[in-house]
Write an enzyme that holds these catalytic residues in place. Structure first.
Site, PDB file in Angstrom:
ATOM      1  N   CYS A  67     -13.275  -4.710  27.667  1.00 27.32           N
ATOM      2  CA  CYS A  67     -14.291  -5.481  26.955  1.00 27.32           C
ATOM      3  C   CYS A  67     -13.676  -6.680  26.255  1.00 27.32           C
ATOM      4  O   CYS A  67     -12.636  -6.563  25.581  1.00 27.32           O
ATOM      5  CB  CYS A  67     -15.009  -4.592  25.931  1.00 27.32           C
ATOM      6  SG  CYS A  67     -16.333  -5.453  25.049  1.00 27.32           S
ATOM      7  N   CYS A  73     -15.084  -6.013  17.696  1.00 22.85           N
ATOM      8  CA  CYS A  73     -16.161  -5.054  17.501  1.00 22.85           C
ATOM      9  C   CYS A  73     -15.583  -3.713  17.081  1.00 22.85           C
ATOM     10  O   CYS A  73     -14.538  -3.294  17.590  1.00 22.85           O
ATOM     11  CB  CYS A  73     -16.937  -4.916  18.813  1.00 22.85           C
ATOM     12  SG  CYS A  73     -18.165  -3.606  18.823  1.00 22.85           S
ATOM     13  N   CYS A  76     -15.202   0.414  19.674  1.00 20.33           N
ATOM     14  CA  CYS A  76     -14.186   1.053  20.514  1.00 20.33           C
ATOM     15  C   CYS A  76     -12.817   0.894  19.864  1.00 20.33           C
ATOM     16  O   CYS A  76     -12.370  -0.235  19.643  1.00 20.33           O
ATOM     17  CB  CYS A  76     -14.175   0.439  21.910  1.00 20.33           C
ATOM     18  SG  CYS A  76     -15.694   0.705  22.847  1.00 20.33           S
ATOM     19  N   CYS A 150     -20.640  -5.486  26.255  1.00 22.47           N
ATOM     20  CA  CYS A 150     -20.470  -4.071  25.926  1.00 22.47           C
ATOM     21  C   CYS A 150     -20.223  -3.277  27.198  1.00 22.47           C
ATOM     22  O   CYS A 150     -20.996  -3.364  28.156  1.00 22.47           O
ATOM     23  CB  CYS A 150     -21.691  -3.512  25.190  1.00 22.47           C
ATOM     24  SG  CYS A 150     -21.427  -1.820  24.590  1.00 22.47           S
ATOM     25  N   GLN A 253     -28.442  13.185  22.436  1.00 24.33           N
ATOM     26  CA  GLN A 253     -27.047  13.106  22.861  1.00 24.33           C
ATOM     27  C   GLN A 253     -26.798  11.726  23.472  1.00 24.33           C
ATOM     28  O   GLN A 253     -27.648  11.197  24.182  1.00 24.33           O
ATOM     29  CB  GLN A 253     -26.735  14.206  23.884  1.00 24.33           C
ATOM     30  CG  GLN A 253     -26.736  15.612  23.316  1.00 24.33           C
ATOM     31  CD  GLN A 253     -25.559  15.891  22.396  1.00 24.33           C
ATOM     32  OE1 GLN A 253     -24.628  15.086  22.280  1.00 24.33           O
ATOM     33  NE2 GLN A 253     -25.597  17.028  21.721  1.00 24.33           N
ATOM     34  N   TYR A 283     -29.977  24.879  14.214  1.00 25.09           N
ATOM     35  CA  TYR A 283     -29.932  23.418  14.358  1.00 25.09           C
ATOM     36  C   TYR A 283     -30.485  23.024  15.729  1.00 25.09           C
ATOM     37  O   TYR A 283     -29.841  22.330  16.511  1.00 25.09           O
ATOM     38  CB  TYR A 283     -28.509  22.884  14.177  1.00 25.09           C
ATOM     39  CG  TYR A 283     -27.793  23.429  12.968  1.00 25.09           C
ATOM     40  CD1 TYR A 283     -28.015  22.901  11.696  1.00 25.09           C
ATOM     41  CD2 TYR A 283     -26.901  24.498  13.077  1.00 25.09           C
ATOM     42  CE1 TYR A 283     -27.362  23.421  10.578  1.00 25.09           C
ATOM     43  CE2 TYR A 283     -26.245  25.011  11.971  1.00 25.09           C
ATOM     44  CZ  TYR A 283     -26.482  24.472  10.724  1.00 25.09           C
ATOM     45  OH  TYR A 283     -25.837  24.989   9.623  1.00 25.09           O
ATOM     46  N   GLU A 303     -34.735  24.918  12.744  1.00 21.97           N
ATOM     47  CA  GLU A 303     -34.453  23.497  12.528  1.00 21.97           C
ATOM     48  C   GLU A 303     -34.931  23.110  11.137  1.00 21.97           C
ATOM     49  O   GLU A 303     -36.017  23.530  10.699  1.00 21.97           O
ATOM     50  CB  GLU A 303     -35.135  22.648  13.597  1.00 21.97           C
ATOM     51  CG  GLU A 303     -35.086  21.154  13.366  1.00 21.97           C
ATOM     52  CD  GLU A 303     -33.672  20.605  13.194  1.00 21.97           C
ATOM     53  OE1 GLU A 303     -33.477  19.757  12.302  1.00 21.97           O
ATOM     54  OE2 GLU A 303     -32.762  21.053  13.949  1.00 21.97           O
ATOM     55  N   ASP A 347     -25.436  24.293  17.006  1.00 17.44           N
ATOM     56  CA  ASP A 347     -24.958  22.924  17.211  1.00 17.44           C
ATOM     57  C   ASP A 347     -25.108  22.202  15.876  1.00 17.44           C
ATOM     58  O   ASP A 347     -26.050  21.424  15.672  1.00 17.44           O
ATOM     59  CB  ASP A 347     -25.773  22.248  18.313  1.00 17.44           C
ATOM     60  CG  ASP A 347     -25.256  20.854  18.652  1.00 17.44           C
ATOM     61  OD1 ASP A 347     -24.263  20.418  18.042  1.00 17.44           O
ATOM     62  OD2 ASP A 347     -25.855  20.200  19.530  1.00 17.44           O
ATOM     63  N   CYS A 373     -19.015  18.718  17.134  1.00 14.14           N
ATOM     64  CA  CYS A 373     -18.784  17.274  17.285  1.00 14.14           C
ATOM     65  C   CYS A 373     -17.715  16.800  16.305  1.00 14.14           C
ATOM     66  O   CYS A 373     -17.553  15.601  16.099  1.00 14.14           O
ATOM     67  CB  CYS A 373     -20.082  16.489  17.081  1.00 14.14           C
ATOM     68  SG  CYS A 373     -20.806  16.684  15.428  1.00 14.14           S
TER      69      CYS A 373
END
Length: 424
Positions: A67, A73, A76, A150, A253, A283, A303, A347, A373
């Site tokens: 990129c 930016c 990344c 991008c 996601q 969740y 939830e 999750d 995550c």
């Protein structure tokens, strides 16, 4: 305090923020832009960080960043590292977290990496600069960088950025700037705008015209709750063939391939016996996993977000999903209920499962499937399970945040023993 560095330094590792860790005579330092295997010339050191003056000998894993905005930016961090090496590093981060949690035996992880231009969710900032709108991501600890290129975004979303700049510039309700979240749903782009002014009739007219011209079913204004400013058709998405209507700004996601990999890993981990007892899902969101789980067993899906729960409940008719509203940190599902489940699937958010984890530990459900995550939260949450004797049966690592330090993992845990024997 600034310290001059003399001579070359060998980069031996990558830190959690994506900065190279170099060995020097004065000790280890962080060098942004360096990767393991590089020999570099670091500049003056401030605290623990040094500027990368030049790469003397490049690592075999060093590549030309794809990129043109790399280094400006903030989206990344490690585009100078080949994707296979980056995936291996992310798998190593997860493995190290599990080792620190105390697991002596860790299965070789299955790994999945999405391709460039598959990102279907993005959070952007926009600012007025003279007679134009700058729209993009913040540079590292800095201002917004205009996203004129991008390598991550789905082409449908990237193509929308140029007309978005013109439209945002014309809005009377935008004074200095705001924020913009875009989800690429099956029905098309779904926009959630936060602006620093109050939208009037002109703003609504402009947004309605933009929505119609660019095939955008819904544009909403950020708030509690969000307000629909323009509606130009049905808003929908599908999870395992079930059509849902996600609320504005819903969690999605970031890549479909990543979502599919998580779902496949979770389903493959379900026990083959005892599913009549049902699955407890924590969740649950809008049903990313719920409807797939329901093809195997009854699912009690908890939830805490009311809008997500309403979406899940609306779509659950005729399925084996039983949605329930619950703030799992303030009012966790209790141990006695968890103990009866054939499997517990969770999750949690980036911060981890919090108070809910204590009830899982107390309940000792035989099968726990944890979608992570955040390796730091993963370590913290799984440490007490390891101490109880849970075995790590299977591990899947998913890289759907290309060229970043973020990583997803699916950990499959089992408590040996059956019936009363495993709940002492």
């Amino acid at each position: 305090m600034e310290q001059d560095m003399a001579g070359a330094a060998r980069v031996v590792a990558l830190g959690n923020d994506g900065d190279g860790i170099a060995e020097t005579l004065a000790g280890r330092i962080f060098v942004p832009g360096a990767i393991p295997g590089d020999t570099v010339q670091p500049g003056p050191v401030q605290a623990t960080h040094a500027v990368l003056e030049r790469v003397i000998t490049p690592s075999p894993d060093r590549v030309t960043p794809p990129c043109a905005l790399f280094g400006q930016c903030g989206g990344c961090r490690v585009q100078q590292m080949a994707l296979p090496a980056l995936l291996a590093w992310k798998a190593g981060r997860v493995t190290e977290a599990l080792q620190r949690a105390g697991f002596a035996t860790i299965p070789t992880p299955a790994t999945v990496q999405v391709a460039p231009q598959e990102r279907r969710r993005v959070d952007l900032a926009f600012r007025r600069e003279g007679r134009r709108i700058v729209l993009g991501l913040h540079r590292r600890r800095g201002d917004v960088v205009d996203m004129t290129a991008c390598t991550l975004l789905d082409p449908t979303l990237f193509a929308l950025l140029a007309p978005l700049r013109d439209m945002l510039h014309s809005l009377p309700g935008v004074h200095a700037g705001g924020d913009l979240q875009i989800n690429l749903l099956d029905s098309g782009p779904d926009l959630l705008i936060t602006m620093d002014g109050t939208p009037d009739a002109n703003d609504r007219r402009i947004l309605a015209q933009f929505s119609k011209a660019h095939g955008i079913p819904r544009i909403s204004l950020g708030g509690t709750p969000p307000e629909t400013l323009a509606l130009n058709g049905p808003v929908f998405h599908h999870f395992d063939g079930v059509r849902v209507t996600p609320p504005p700004g819903a969690f999605l996601q970031p890549a479909r391939r990543g979502e599919d990999a998580i779902r496949a890993a979770v389903l493959a981990a379900l026990p083959t016996k005892g599913l009549k007892a049902g699955i407890i899902e924590l969740y649950a969101g809008c049903g990313t996993l719920s409807f797939a789980l329901a093809t195997h067993a009854k699912v009690l899906a908890y939830e805490g977000d009311r809008a997500a729960l309403a979406c899940l409940k609306q779509a659950s008719g005729g399925t084996r999903v039983l949605p329930a509203l619950r703030d799992l940190n303030r009012q966790p599902v209790m141990a006695a209920e968890l103990a009866k489940a054939a499997a517990v699937v969770l999750d949690p958010p980036h911060a981890g499962a919090g108070a809910q984890m204590a009830q899982i530990v107390a309940g000792k459900p035989r099968h726990v499937i944890y979608v992570s995550c955040n390796p730091t939260a993963l370590q913290r949450d799984l440490t007490p399970l390891q101490q109880l004797g849970y075995r790590l049966e299977r591990l899947t690592v998913i890289d759907q945040f290309l060229w970043s330090t973020e990583v997803e993992a699916v950990c499959v845990l089992k408590l040996p023993g059956t019936g009363k024997n495993h709940r002492r």
